[in-house]
Design a protein around this motif. Sequence first.
Motif, PDB file in Angstrom:
ATOM      1  N   GLY A   1       0.824  -1.206   0.000  1.00 25.96           N
ATOM      2  CA  GLY A   1       0.000   0.000   0.000  1.00 25.96           C
ATOM      3  C   GLY A   1       0.852   1.247   0.000  1.00 25.96           C
ATOM      4  N   GLY A   2       2.134   1.084   0.298  1.00 24.45           N
ATOM      5  CA  GLY A   2       3.049   2.211   0.253  1.00 24.45           C
ATOM      6  C   GLY A   2       3.512   2.469  -1.174  1.00 24.45           C
ATOM      7  N   VAL A   3       4.156   3.602  -1.369  1.00 19.96           N
ATOM      8  CA  VAL A   3       4.680   3.963  -2.685  1.00 19.96           C
ATOM      9  C   VAL A   3       5.778   2.968  -3.051  1.00 19.96           C
ATOM     10  CG1 VAL A   3       5.884   5.743  -3.998  1.00 19.96           C
ATOM     11  CG2 VAL A   3       4.170   6.396  -2.309  1.00 19.96           C
ATOM     12  N   GLN A   4       5.616   2.277  -4.188  1.00 19.80           N
ATOM     13  CA  GLN A   4       6.609   1.301  -4.613  1.00 19.80           C
ATOM     14  C   GLN A   4       7.324   1.767  -5.858  1.00 19.80           C
ATOM     15  OE1 GLN A   4       5.480  -2.799  -4.621  1.00 19.80           O
ATOM     16  NE2 GLN A   4       4.307  -2.617  -2.736  1.00 19.80           N
ATOM     17  N   SER A   5       8.580   1.346  -5.987  1.00 22.96           N
ATOM     18  CA  SER A   5       9.411   1.743  -7.106  1.00 22.96           C
ATOM     19  C   SER A   5      10.453   0.653  -7.337  1.00 22.96           C
ATOM     20  CB  SER A   5      10.088   3.076  -6.776  1.00 22.96           C
ATOM     21  OG  SER A   5      10.822   3.555  -7.881  1.00 22.96           O
ATOM     22  N   VAL A   6      11.431   0.927  -8.178  1.00 27.62           N
ATOM     23  CA  VAL A   6      12.571   0.030  -8.384  1.00 27.62           C
ATOM     24  C   VAL A   6      13.844   0.858  -8.423  1.00 27.62           C
ATOM     25  CG1 VAL A   6      11.311  -1.783  -9.622  1.00 27.62           C
ATOM     26  CG2 VAL A   6      12.334   0.096 -10.891  1.00 27.62           C
ATOM     27  N   ARG A   7      14.979   0.221  -8.070  1.00 24.58           N
ATOM     28  CA  ARG A   7      16.286   0.870  -8.162  1.00 24.58           C
ATOM     29  C   ARG A   7      17.364  -0.206  -8.257  1.00 24.58           C
ATOM     30  NH1 ARG A   7      17.075   3.274  -2.077  1.00 24.58           N
ATOM     31  NH2 ARG A   7      16.960   1.290  -0.980  1.00 24.58           N
ATOM     32  N   ASP A   8      18.561   0.211  -8.637  1.00 23.90           N
ATOM     33  CA  ASP A   8      19.711  -0.684  -8.685  1.00 23.90           C
ATOM     34  C   ASP A   8      20.500  -0.493  -7.404  1.00 23.90           C
ATOM     35  OD1 ASP A   8      18.837  -1.204 -11.239  1.00 23.90           O
ATOM     36  OD2 ASP A   8      20.323   0.089 -12.203  1.00 23.90           O
ATOM     37  N   ILE A   9      20.886  -1.609  -6.762  1.00 20.89           N
ATOM     38  CA  ILE A   9      21.669  -1.519  -5.528  1.00 20.89           C
ATOM     39  C   ILE A   9      22.778  -2.559  -5.542  1.00 20.89           C
ATOM     40  CG2 ILE A   9      19.754  -0.645  -4.137  1.00 20.89           C
ATOM     41  CD1 ILE A   9      19.618  -3.444  -2.830  1.00 20.89           C
ATOM     42  N   ALA A  10      23.761  -2.346  -4.661  1.00 17.51           N
ATOM     43  CA  ALA A  10      24.832  -3.312  -4.441  1.00 17.51           C
ATOM     44  C   ALA A  10      24.786  -3.714  -2.979  1.00 17.51           C
ATOM     45  CB  ALA A  10      26.174  -2.692  -4.785  1.00 17.51           C
ATOM     46  N   HIS A  11      24.853  -5.005  -2.715  1.00 18.03           N
ATOM     47  CA  HIS A  11      24.907  -5.492  -1.333  1.00 18.03           C
ATOM     48  C   HIS A  11      25.767  -6.746  -1.272  1.00 18.03           C
ATOM     49  CE1 HIS A  11      21.875  -8.409  -2.526  1.00 18.03           C
ATOM     50  NE2 HIS A  11      20.982  -7.467  -2.720  1.00 18.03           N
ATOM     51  N   ALA A  12      25.778  -7.403  -0.135  1.00 15.57           N
ATOM     52  CA  ALA A  12      26.655  -8.556   0.096  1.00 15.57           C
ATOM     53  C   ALA A  12      26.460  -9.671  -0.923  1.00 15.57           C
ATOM     54  CB  ALA A  12      26.436  -9.101   1.499  1.00 15.57           C
ATOM     55  N   TYR A  13      25.300  -9.746  -1.543  1.00  9.92           N
ATOM     56  CA  TYR A  13      25.016 -10.807  -2.504  1.00  9.92           C
ATOM     57  C   TYR A  13      25.241 -10.359  -3.944  1.00  9.92           C
ATOM     58  CZ  TYR A  13      23.131 -12.915   1.660  1.00  9.92           C
ATOM     59  OH  TYR A  13      23.005 -13.409   2.932  1.00  9.92           O
ATOM     60  N   GLY A  14      25.861  -9.193  -4.143  1.00 11.91           N
ATOM     61  CA  GLY A  14      26.190  -8.713  -5.482  1.00 11.91           C
ATOM     62  C   GLY A  14      25.373  -7.509  -5.897  1.00 11.91           C
ATOM     63  N   ASN A  15      25.525  -7.127  -7.161  1.00 15.19           N
ATOM     64  CA  ASN A  15      24.767  -6.013  -7.720  1.00 15.19           C
ATOM     65  C   ASN A  15      23.418  -6.517  -8.192  1.00 15.19           C
ATOM     66  OD1 ASN A  15      26.883  -4.208  -7.328  1.00 15.19           O
ATOM     67  ND2 ASN A  15      27.791  -4.689  -9.300  1.00 15.19           N
ATOM     68  N   VAL A  16      22.375  -5.778  -7.857  1.00 18.60           N
ATOM     69  CA  VAL A  16      21.021  -6.164  -8.245  1.00 18.60           C
ATOM     70  C   VAL A  16      20.415  -5.037  -9.067  1.00 18.60           C
ATOM     71  CG1 VAL A  16      18.748  -6.859  -7.425  1.00 18.60           C
ATOM     72  CG2 VAL A  16      20.777  -7.527  -6.133  1.00 18.60           C
ATOM     73  N   THR A  17      19.908  -5.366 -10.240  1.00 20.96           N
ATOM     74  CA  THR A  17      19.271  -4.397 -11.121  1.00 20.96           C
ATOM     75  C   THR A  17      17.761  -4.519 -10.978  1.00 20.96           C
ATOM     76  OG1 THR A  17      21.087  -4.603 -12.670  1.00 20.96           O
ATOM     77  CG2 THR A  17      19.064  -3.630 -13.508  1.00 20.96           C
ATOM     78  N   GLY A  18      17.083  -3.392 -10.883  1.00 21.58           N
ATOM     79  CA  GLY A  18      15.625  -3.394 -10.805  1.00 21.58           C
ATOM     80  C   GLY A  18      15.075  -3.937  -9.494  1.00 21.58           C
ATOM     81  N   GLU A  19      15.769  -3.668  -8.395  1.00 22.69           N
ATOM     82  CA  GLU A  19      15.317  -4.129  -7.073  1.00 22.69           C
ATOM     83  C   GLU A  19      14.050  -3.373  -6.670  1.00 22.69           C
ATOM     84  OE1 GLU A  19      15.204  -6.499  -4.003  1.00 22.69           O
ATOM     85  OE2 GLU A  19      17.024  -6.551  -5.215  1.00 22.69           O
ATOM     86  N   ARG A  20      13.041  -4.100  -6.208  1.00 16.00           N
ATOM     87  CA  ARG A  20      11.792  -3.469  -5.760  1.00 16.00           C
ATOM     88  C   ARG A  20      12.028  -2.696  -4.466  1.00 16.00           C
ATOM     89  NH1 ARG A  20       7.999  -8.360  -5.229  1.00 16.00           N
ATOM     90  NH2 ARG A  20       6.712  -6.812  -4.221  1.00 16.00           N
ATOM     91  N   THR A  21      11.372  -1.542  -4.345  1.00 18.06           N
ATOM     92  CA  THR A  21      11.466  -0.739  -3.126  1.00 18.06           C
ATOM     93  C   THR A  21      10.075  -0.320  -2.672  1.00 18.06           C
ATOM     94  OG1 THR A  21      11.605   1.423  -4.211  1.00 18.06           O
ATOM     95  CG2 THR A  21      13.680   0.239  -3.882  1.00 18.06           C
ATOM     96  N   VAL A  22       9.994   0.050  -1.399  1.00 16.68           N
ATOM     97  CA  VAL A  22       8.777   0.635  -0.848  1.00 16.68           C
ATOM     98  C   VAL A  22       9.198   1.857  -0.030  1.00 16.68           C
ATOM     99  CG1 VAL A  22       8.762  -0.849   1.203  1.00 16.68           C
ATOM    100  CG2 VAL A  22       6.628   0.202   0.409  1.00 16.68           C
ATOM    101  N   ARG A  23       8.458   2.943  -0.156  1.00 19.70           N
ATOM    102  CA  ARG A  23       8.752   4.174   0.583  1.00 19.70           C
ATOM    103  C   ARG A  23       8.192   4.020   1.994  1.00 19.70           C
ATOM    104  NH1 ARG A  23      12.355   8.135  -0.365  1.00 19.70           N
ATOM    105  NH2 ARG A  23      11.714  10.092   0.542  1.00 19.70           N
TER     106      ARG A  23
END
Length: 136
Positions: free
Chosen positions: A76-98
Amino acid sequence: MDNPLNLDSSWCCLNVQGRDPRAMIQQGPNIRVTIAAIAAIAADGTRLAVHVCGAIIDTGAEASCVSPDMFAKLAGGVQSVRDIAHAYGNVTGERTVRACVSWMPEVAFERNFSLLDHLAPYHVLIGRDILCECRF
Protein backbone atom coordinates in the motif's frame (compact mmCIF):
# COMPACT_ATOMS: atom_id res chain seq x y z
CA MET A 1 29.51 17.78 31.55
CA ASP A 2 29.77 18.22 27.80
CA ASN A 3 28.05 15.64 25.62
CA PRO A 4 30.32 14.76 22.64
CA LEU A 5 27.28 13.50 20.73
CA ASN A 6 25.65 16.92 20.87
CA LEU A 7 28.36 18.97 19.15
CA ASP A 8 26.24 19.73 16.12
CA SER A 9 22.45 19.87 16.30
CA SER A 10 22.11 18.66 12.70
CA TRP A 11 23.11 15.11 13.74
CA CYS A 12 20.69 12.43 14.98
CA CYS A 13 21.74 10.20 17.86
CA LEU A 14 21.43 6.44 17.82
CA ASN A 15 20.52 5.21 21.28
CA VAL A 16 21.46 1.53 21.78
CA GLN A 17 20.41 -0.30 24.91
CA GLY A 18 19.45 -3.84 25.68
CA ARG A 19 19.24 -6.56 28.27
CA ASP A 20 21.60 -9.02 26.60
CA PRO A 21 24.94 -7.60 25.41
CA ARG A 22 25.75 -10.98 23.81
CA ALA A 23 23.16 -10.26 21.11
CA MET A 24 25.40 -7.54 19.68
CA ILE A 25 28.41 -9.88 19.72
CA GLN A 26 26.51 -12.75 18.08
CA GLN A 27 24.38 -10.86 15.58
CA GLY A 28 25.99 -7.44 15.15
CA PRO A 29 24.58 -4.09 16.22
CA ASN A 30 20.81 -4.37 16.30
CA ILE A 31 17.97 -2.18 17.55
CA ARG A 32 14.19 -2.16 17.81
CA VAL A 33 12.53 0.19 15.33
CA THR A 34 9.11 1.28 14.17
CA ILE A 35 8.44 1.36 10.45
CA ALA A 36 5.42 2.51 8.44
CA ALA A 37 4.83 2.75 4.71
CA ILE A 38 4.14 6.14 3.17
CA ALA A 39 0.71 5.99 1.52
CA ALA A 40 0.69 6.22 -2.25
CA ILE A 41 -2.58 8.13 -2.53
CA ALA A 42 -2.02 10.76 0.13
CA ALA A 43 -0.26 13.94 -0.94
CA ASP A 44 0.23 14.89 2.72
CA GLY A 45 2.57 11.92 3.42
CA THR A 46 0.04 9.88 5.39
CA ARG A 47 1.59 6.79 6.96
CA LEU A 48 -0.03 3.38 6.98
CA ALA A 49 0.00 0.93 9.92
CA VAL A 50 3.08 1.15 12.15
CA HIS A 51 5.09 -2.03 12.76
CA VAL A 52 7.54 -2.62 15.61
CA CYS A 53 10.39 -4.98 14.70
CA GLY A 54 14.08 -5.74 14.98
CA ALA A 55 16.65 -4.03 12.75
CA ILE A 56 20.31 -4.74 12.09
CA ILE A 57 22.78 -1.92 11.47
CA ASP A 58 25.04 -2.59 8.48
CA THR A 59 27.72 0.03 7.84
CA GLY A 60 28.69 -1.75 4.63
CA ALA A 61 25.24 -1.66 3.07
CA GLU A 62 24.68 1.14 0.58
CA ALA A 63 20.89 1.20 1.04
CA SER A 64 18.41 0.32 3.76
CA CYS A 65 16.32 -2.80 3.16
CA VAL A 66 13.38 -4.79 4.51
CA SER A 67 12.67 -8.51 4.63
CA PRO A 68 10.05 -10.13 2.38
CA ASP A 69 7.68 -10.40 5.39
CA MET A 70 8.02 -6.70 6.16
CA PHE A 71 7.75 -5.77 2.47
CA ALA A 72 4.36 -7.53 2.42
CA LYS A 73 3.28 -5.70 5.59
CA LEU A 74 4.19 -2.38 3.96
CA ALA A 75 1.92 -3.10 0.98
CA GLY A 76 0.00 0.00 0.00
CA GLY A 77 3.05 2.21 0.25
CA VAL A 78 4.68 3.96 -2.69
CA GLN A 79 6.61 1.30 -4.61
CA SER A 80 9.41 1.74 -7.11
CA VAL A 81 12.57 0.03 -8.38
CA ARG A 82 16.29 0.87 -8.16
CA ASP A 83 19.71 -0.68 -8.69
CA ILE A 84 21.67 -1.52 -5.53
CA ALA A 85 24.83 -3.31 -4.44
CA HIS A 86 24.91 -5.49 -1.33
CA ALA A 87 26.66 -8.56 0.10
CA TYR A 88 25.02 -10.81 -2.50
CA GLY A 89 26.19 -8.71 -5.48
CA ASN A 90 24.77 -6.01 -7.72
CA VAL A 91 21.02 -6.16 -8.24
CA THR A 92 19.27 -4.40 -11.12
CA GLY A 93 15.62 -3.39 -10.81
CA GLU A 94 15.32 -4.13 -7.07
CA ARG A 95 11.79 -3.47 -5.76
CA THR A 96 11.47 -0.74 -3.13
CA VAL A 97 8.78 0.64 -0.85
CA ARG A 98 8.75 4.17 0.58
CA ALA A 99 8.63 4.03 4.39
CA CYS A 100 9.50 5.94 7.53
CA VAL A 101 11.69 4.23 10.14
CA SER A 102 12.29 5.48 13.68
CA TRP A 103 13.99 4.26 16.85
CA MET A 104 13.64 7.31 19.10
CA PRO A 105 10.94 9.97 19.43
CA GLU A 106 11.43 12.64 16.77
CA VAL A 107 14.24 10.70 15.06
CA ALA A 108 12.67 9.39 11.88
CA PHE A 109 13.96 8.77 8.38
CA GLU A 110 11.84 8.54 5.25
CA ARG A 111 13.58 6.43 2.60
CA ASN A 112 13.03 3.87 -0.15
CA PHE A 113 13.63 0.44 1.39
CA SER A 114 14.76 -2.33 -0.95
CA LEU A 115 13.49 -5.89 -0.68
CA LEU A 116 16.25 -8.17 0.68
CA ASP A 117 15.53 -11.90 0.82
CA HIS A 118 18.33 -12.89 3.23
CA LEU A 119 17.59 -10.68 6.24
CA ALA A 120 16.19 -13.11 8.86
CA PRO A 121 15.92 -12.92 11.83
CA TYR A 122 15.60 -9.15 11.27
CA HIS A 123 12.92 -7.29 9.34
CA VAL A 124 14.84 -4.06 8.65
CA LEU A 125 18.43 -3.33 7.66
CA ILE A 126 19.68 0.18 8.43
CA GLY A 127 22.23 1.07 5.74
CA ARG A 128 24.50 4.00 4.94
CA ASP A 129 21.69 6.02 3.35
CA ILE A 130 20.40 6.54 6.93
CA LEU A 131 23.63 6.09 8.90
CA CYS A 132 25.33 9.00 7.11
CA GLU A 133 23.01 11.28 9.09
CA CYS A 134 23.71 9.66 12.49
CA ARG A 135 26.42 10.03 15.08
CA PHE A 136 27.31 7.11 17.36
